[in-house]
Structure formats: C-alpha cells, structure tokens
Design a protein around this motif. Structure first.
Motif: not given
Lengths: 420, 333
Positions: B60-81
């Motif tokens: 559960g945590l792996a799926a949550l981390g990959l599909y919801l938590a990680y994208p928040v930070f990745e989107t933040l990074r993408l928005s700066l590139t």
C-alpha cells in the motif's frame, strides 16, 4: 419526530409539493435522455422528447401502392390499401391531407381528390385509401399523399442495435463497453486487497509512526490526481524501457522497440521490431489502484478500528497469528466497508475519463472506453442525438444498476469516508 | 490475447501475488528470520512483531508513494524546468509564462466563480432536501432519486444537459427544454446557452450542482437525524416556529458536518475537468484550471506550464489538506 411541523396540515402539504417538484426537476433531464434513446433521429429532431409521450400531429408523405397491385372492378382499375400500412408506420388519425407538397391540407378525410389522368383518390381518416381510374395504371411508383396525422407515441430499439452491435467505426460502443469492464474490474479488486492489509496494520498493530502514517493518508485523500499525470506517464515509459532491456535488446534510436528478443521475451510472444506502448491496461490498472488507495485505506481503517477488541484479543491469546486474525476474523467482519469501497471504486473507474485518456487510450483507439467514445460523439456527431443519447444511456445504465441495488453500502461509505 | 481475458488473468495474477506476498512474507518472517524457538525465542517474537506491520503496509505504501506522493514533488520539479531545453532548470519562467497567458486568468476567474457557487448551492440544496424529505413518508424514495445523479459520469451528465440546453433555429420545434420554456415565456430568439460568455459558466455549474446535491443531502440528512431530540422539544415548548427550529436549533448543531460537505465539494470543484472538457472544452470563456492544465500538457505539449498549472491546483487544495490532517490528528488523540 412529532414536533410542531407534524401538526400543521398546510406545512405538510407545502413539504410534499416542494419535494415532488424537486424530485421532478432532478429526474427530468435524465428521463429526457432515456426517452430520446428510444426515438428515431427524425422524431428527436422534429419534436421535444416530452411530447413523445403523447400523440402528435405530424406531417408525412406516403406513397400509395404501385400499379402492380391494381385490380379491375366494374371496368375501372382500382388500387386499395391503407396508407399507414404501406410504410409500416404506426396507425394514426388523419386530420387533413393533400396530393401536392405545395398544398398539403386541402382535403379532409372522406374527400375525393381528382388527379386528372391519374384517377380519383379517396382517403379515409384511418388511412384507408381507394384510387380509381378508367385506364390502366402505369409506372412503378404510387401516388404521393401528404398527410397531417395524429400518430400515437412510437418507440424503437433500433438505436441500441446500432450503437451496440453495428460495429461501425464511429459507433464502436460495443467494444468500448467491454473495454470499460476490462478496466474497472481489476482496478476495483486489486486496491481492495492491498488496502485491507494496510488498513489492518494501521488499525490493530502497534508500531512507531502509525499516527503519522494515518495523517499522511488523510492528506493524500485530497491530492489532485492531475499532479500525477506527467510524472507517471514518464515513469510508465521508463518501465517499458527497462522491460525491453530485460527480455531483449532495445533499438538504438527507440528504446521502446525491440532490436532483438531474448528467450524470456519470446515466451511473452514478442518478436524483433515489436514496440511496447507505454499506454495500456496495465498502466491504467496501476494508476487507478494508486489513486484509489487513500480512500480505501482510510475507509477500511476507520471501519476496522470499530470492530470489537475482545474478539481480536481472544484470538491472539489462543495463538492466532496476525495473518490468521486478518483473514479469518477481520476480513469477513469488514464486508460492509469492503462493499462500500468496491462500489465507490467501481463507479469512479467506470465514470472516469481523465485517467483513461492519459494512461490507456493510444492512437490506435483499440482500447477506448465509453466515456471517451461519448466525448468523441459529442464532437463529431453533436447533431445525431439518437446515437448520442443511446450511447450515453448505455454507459449510464451499469452504474445506475449498481447504484440502485447497492445504495445502502454507498451511503454508508459516504458517511464513513467524509473526513470528519 | 483478448483484453477481457487479459483482465481476468491480471485479477488472478494480481490477487494471487498479493495473497502469496502476504502469506509467504509472514511465514519467512516467523520461521526463517526470527523463529519463535531456540534460545532467543522471546526476543525473536518481539522482533518479528516489530517488522510485521511494515510487511502489511509495504504494498500500500509503495503504491501510494509512487502514484501520489512522488508525483507531487516531481511535478514541482517539472514546473521549474523546460522540456524543450532538455529539462534544464529555468526557475519561475513557466509561472511567468503562465501569468502572461490570458487563458490562465480566465481559468482562474472561472474557477473562483465555480468555488463560490457550486459548494454553496449544492450544500444549501442538499440541506433543504434533507430537511424536507425527513418529514414525509416517501422521503426515502425521493432521496434515492435525487441521489441518483451521483452514479452518473460527468460525461454522461454532460450529454444529458447538452440536450437540455440544445437550441434549434427559430421557427423549428425546440428539442431542448430550456429553449422551449424560454420561448413559451416570451423569449424572442432561441439561445445557445453554452456560448453566451460569462453566463455559460453558470450553465456548466448547474450540472455539477445537480450531481453534488445528492452527496450533500445524504451526509446532512444523517447529521440532521443525529440532532438530539431534547433540543428540538425544548424549542417547541418555548414556542419556536418550524423555521426557527431549523435555522436556530438544527443548523448550528450540524455546522461541523456542513463544513465537511462544503470542503469536500470544494475539492471536487477544483478538480472539475470532464464537464468542461465534454461540454465546451474551454471555449466561449469557460476555461477552468484542470482543463487548462490538460490543454497545456497534451495539446500544447508544454509540460513546464502544464505542471505549473497543476501546482496551482495543488496550492489551492493545500489549506483543506492541512485542515483535514489537523482534524484527523485531533480526533485520534
């Protein structure tokens, strides 16, 4: 609940009437779509659906039977029949009729029209006609008769046949229907299982960081899935590239295409030159699982926490392991919560458009789902209401059925799922 | 392989893998790593019990981390590139570009109206229906019918309401009920409701209100039934009329639930995409943030600005997120 409202008849009536009005307003749009799906395109375009339930005045043109049905009676040539029967239309009642498109209402039922060398035509109110001439009728087509008739409501199942079974390129709803099921069922079952274990741990096992994790899950409940689209799409692409590198060799210019295929890849049925699309069912199942998990864990944990402590502790004392407690006691007792979540997830995945657009539907369009097809129809066939209404109703029918049969669980889930 | 077969196979593999993961990981933990026998039996049992929760939580945590938590930070990074520059860091350039786009401000303005109107209207309607239906015998059926649109997809609802808003040229029969009524009431021209700038936003909002009222009603109806009978009786004894009872006794007592309903619908509104996408696709000044983001990501192919728009949605959700977490923590103590 016997307060003062219960003793004022006027207020009671006001309540009844306002609820009736509200229910009517809420149902009216949906009923419109439902009724329209049983009407032909012409019917929909010529009158509002709310009139379809009552007999209607309609102008139509019908031809009499052709000359080969003529009979010779008393030296005259006669063609007889019923106008409605000629076209296979529903019976109606004629108010006025005519024989030219410029003058469609010159005769009343029972009148006889003089068609010159084409003979004399008599039309009765019920559509019976008699065409008489002293010379033989020629020509393969009958006389044109313009009718203004009251026709009773008529409905057809043709739209459903077209939408579901015709298989035309623009109407591939039948395929989309199956695809939608293919998306929803695994996307409903898998998160339940994963969430149930996690929820048990969060509800009944003691460990450091439990409160923190619950808070994180409550937070993730509201994270918009819009944020996940691009990062996950590129993640899925990376997975495809890894997979190809694992079971074969990728092409140099395109890491998602096989240059060579190893034995493991051949076992999966790949050949050199094959590409793997990063969009597909696996991706959409995984995405729906991920997006559904916060609610699943939250709902199930809240339910499991409320289960009686004694049962679980007795089982522990009797030597049951956590795994046994979970499968033998918790899971069966949590059925209502599991059902609630299953309905939520089913409705959500069935009705979803965005996740399917991003993770599933590729340019081939083979994996299209119903919501996508309907949007397509709205764009390309905005005027074909019969197709649009039927397609929409097909897609609505399944969730509505689930809704009416499982409403109890849906309500329970809503009550437990809204963050208090 | 037919997708349906593939689906069944996936269920079988997925379910099988899940169950065997949980089953075998527990066995390995108890029998191999920390066996409950030998000289350290007691210590081993304790250690196993320390590890076990994480076994249960891992998928559960792996799926949550990959599909919801990680994208928040990745989107933040993408928005700066910038994607065209090979993903080079460009600072707030994307946000500046977005702020210069009139479409973005149109989306912000429309979203503001959506946020003002839809949660308020849905909650108010839901409250009224809940109160009215609680009093009558056929209330359960009425509720179930008003609740029904919840099961209908946004896309299905879009089709339903497009039929309501349909316009035909003057002189032909109107097949959209709204124009039929409008003309019957003395309107001189059939209106293309969805193409009238500014007001068309409200015609789109009606669709979401129609869907969300049922949700508000269900929750508020349960809350109303939970209002203690004594408080109402006391009010009656004091001579309060039904409206006073409703507004001064009942509503204040369910204020907490009203806030919950309000915030939940607010989040739905922030994410609203399908309705606009299917009915107007943001034309005629009906753009909203989620659709703007989709346009930037998949039509303009500008991942930077698209991610920046997603971050704006995230930013707007954050206060509610924080409030929910705060309340959940308070409740657990």
């Amino acid at each position: 609940m016997d307060n003062i409202v219960g003793k004022k008849p006027a207020l009671i009536w006001a309540t009844h009437i306002s609820v009736a009005v509200l229910v009517f307003l809420w149902l009216f749009p949906t009923v419109g779509l439902f009724v329209s799906s049983f009407r032909t395109g012409d019917q929909i375009a010529s009158s509002g659906w709310w009139k379809a339930l009552f007999p209607q005045e309609q102008n139509t043109m019908i031809r009499t039977a052709s000359s080969d049905t003529q009979k010779q009676i008393d030296g005259n040539y006669v063609i007889e029949g019923n106008l409605f029967a000629e076209e296979g239309d529903a019976q109606g009642e004629i108010s006025v009729w005519g024989t030219s498109s410029r003058n469609i209402g010159v005769y009343t039922p029972g009148d006889t029209a003089d068609l010159g060398e084409d003979g004399m035509l008599t039309v009765e109110a019920n559509g019976d006609y008699r065409l008489v001439n002293d010379t033989e009728f020629t020509g393969s087509r009958g006389e044109r008769v313009f009718l203004t008739a009251k026709t009773p409501p008529s409905f057809t199942l043709d739209n459903y046949r077209t939408v579901l079974f015709s298989g035309k390129a623009t109407d591939k709803m039948g395929k989309a229907f199956l695809n939608t099921f293919t998306v929803t069922i695994p996307a409903t079952v898998i998160p339940i299982l994963i969430a149930a274990f996690a929820a048990y741990a969060l509800a009944w096992m003691d460990f450091k960081g439990r409160a923190f994790l619950i808070a994180v899950i409550v937070g993730l409940l509201v994270v918009p899935l819009q944020l996940a689209l691009i990062p996950l799409l590129s993640f899925h692409g990376t997975v495809v590239e890894w997979f190809i590198a694992l079971v074969g060799t990728p092409m140099e210019d395109n890491a998602r295409r096989f240059a060579e295929v190893g034995w493991l890849g051949r076992l999966f049925g790949f050949a050199p030159g094959d590409t793997i699309n990063s969009k597909g069912y696996l991706g959409v199942w995984a995405a729906h699982t991920g997006f559904g998990l916060p609610l699943a864990i939250y709902l199930l944990r809240n339910y499991m926490v409320g289960l009686p402590k004694d049962i679980i502790e007795n089982a522990r004392v009797d030597g049951a392991t956590d795994f046994q407690i979970f499968t033998k006691i918790i899971l069966p007792l949590s059925f209502p919560a599991l059902a609630s979540f299953a309905i939520f997830q089913f409705l959500w995945t069935w009705n979803d458009l965005l996740v399917a657009l991003v993770f599933l539907i590729d340019s081939s369009g083979e994996t299209t789902v119903m919501t996508r097809q309907i949007v397509e129809l709205l764009g390309t066939r905005g005027g074909n209401w019969e197709i649009l209404a039927t397609a929409a109703f097909v897609s609505i029918a399944v969730p509505l059925t689930v809704f009416f049969f499982m409403q109890k669980y849906l309500v329970r889930g809503l009550l437990a799922g809204s963050v208090k | 392989m037919h997708p349906a077969v593939q689906g069944l196979l996936t269920i079988a593999i997925g379910v099988g893998a899940c169950i065997s993961y949980f089953y075998f990981s527990n066995i390995i933990l108890d029998k191999l790593i920390f066996p409950a026998r030998g000289p350290h039996a007691g210590r081993n049992i304790n250690r196993a019990n320390l590890v076990r929760p994480w076994l249960f939580l891992f998928p559960g945590l792996a799926a949550l981390g990959l599909y919801l938590a990680y994208p928040v930070f990745e989107t933040l990074r993408l928005s700066l590139t910038d994607r065209d520059l090979g993903g080079a860091y460009v600072g707030l350039e994307n946000y500046r570009k977005m702020a210069d786009d009139p479409k973005f401000w149109e989306a912000m303005r429309n979203n503001a109206f959506w946020l003002l109107v839809v949660p308020a209207a849905s909650t108010a309607m839901g409250l009224i229906v809940a109160q009215l239906t609680d009093r009558i015998r056929w209330g359960a059926i009425a509720k179930s019918l008003i609740f029904m649109p919840m099961a209908i997809s946004f896309v299905g609802a879009a089709v339903i309401w497009k039929l309501v808003y349909d316009a035909r040229p003057l002189g032909t029969e109107q097949i959209g009920i709204l124009n039929a009524i409008y003309l019957a009431l003395g309107g001189d021209q059939p209106m293309n409701w969805l193409t009238i700038p500014f007001w068309n936003n409200f015609f789109l909002m009606v669709v979401l209100i129609w869907i969300q009222t049922g949700f508000a009603m269900v929750i508020l109806s349960a809350a109303l039934r939970g209002v203690p009978e004594e408080t109402i009786e006391a009010a009656i004894v004091d001579g309060a009329n039904p409206f006073q009872i409703f507004f001064k006794i009942k509503v204040p007592q369910i204020m907490g639930t009203i806030v919950v309903v309000w915030t939940t619908i607010t989040i739905t509104v922030l994410k609203v995409f399908d309705i606009v996408f299917a009915m107007t696709n943001g034309q005629w000044e009906t753009q909203v943030l989620a659709n703007y983001m989709y346009d930037q990501l998949f039509r303009a192919r500008d991942w930077g600005v698209g991610s920046a728009a997603a971050m704006v949605i995230m930013l707007l959700v954050t206060p509610i997120l924080a409030w929910n977490v705060y309340n959940a923590r308070k409740e657990m103590k």
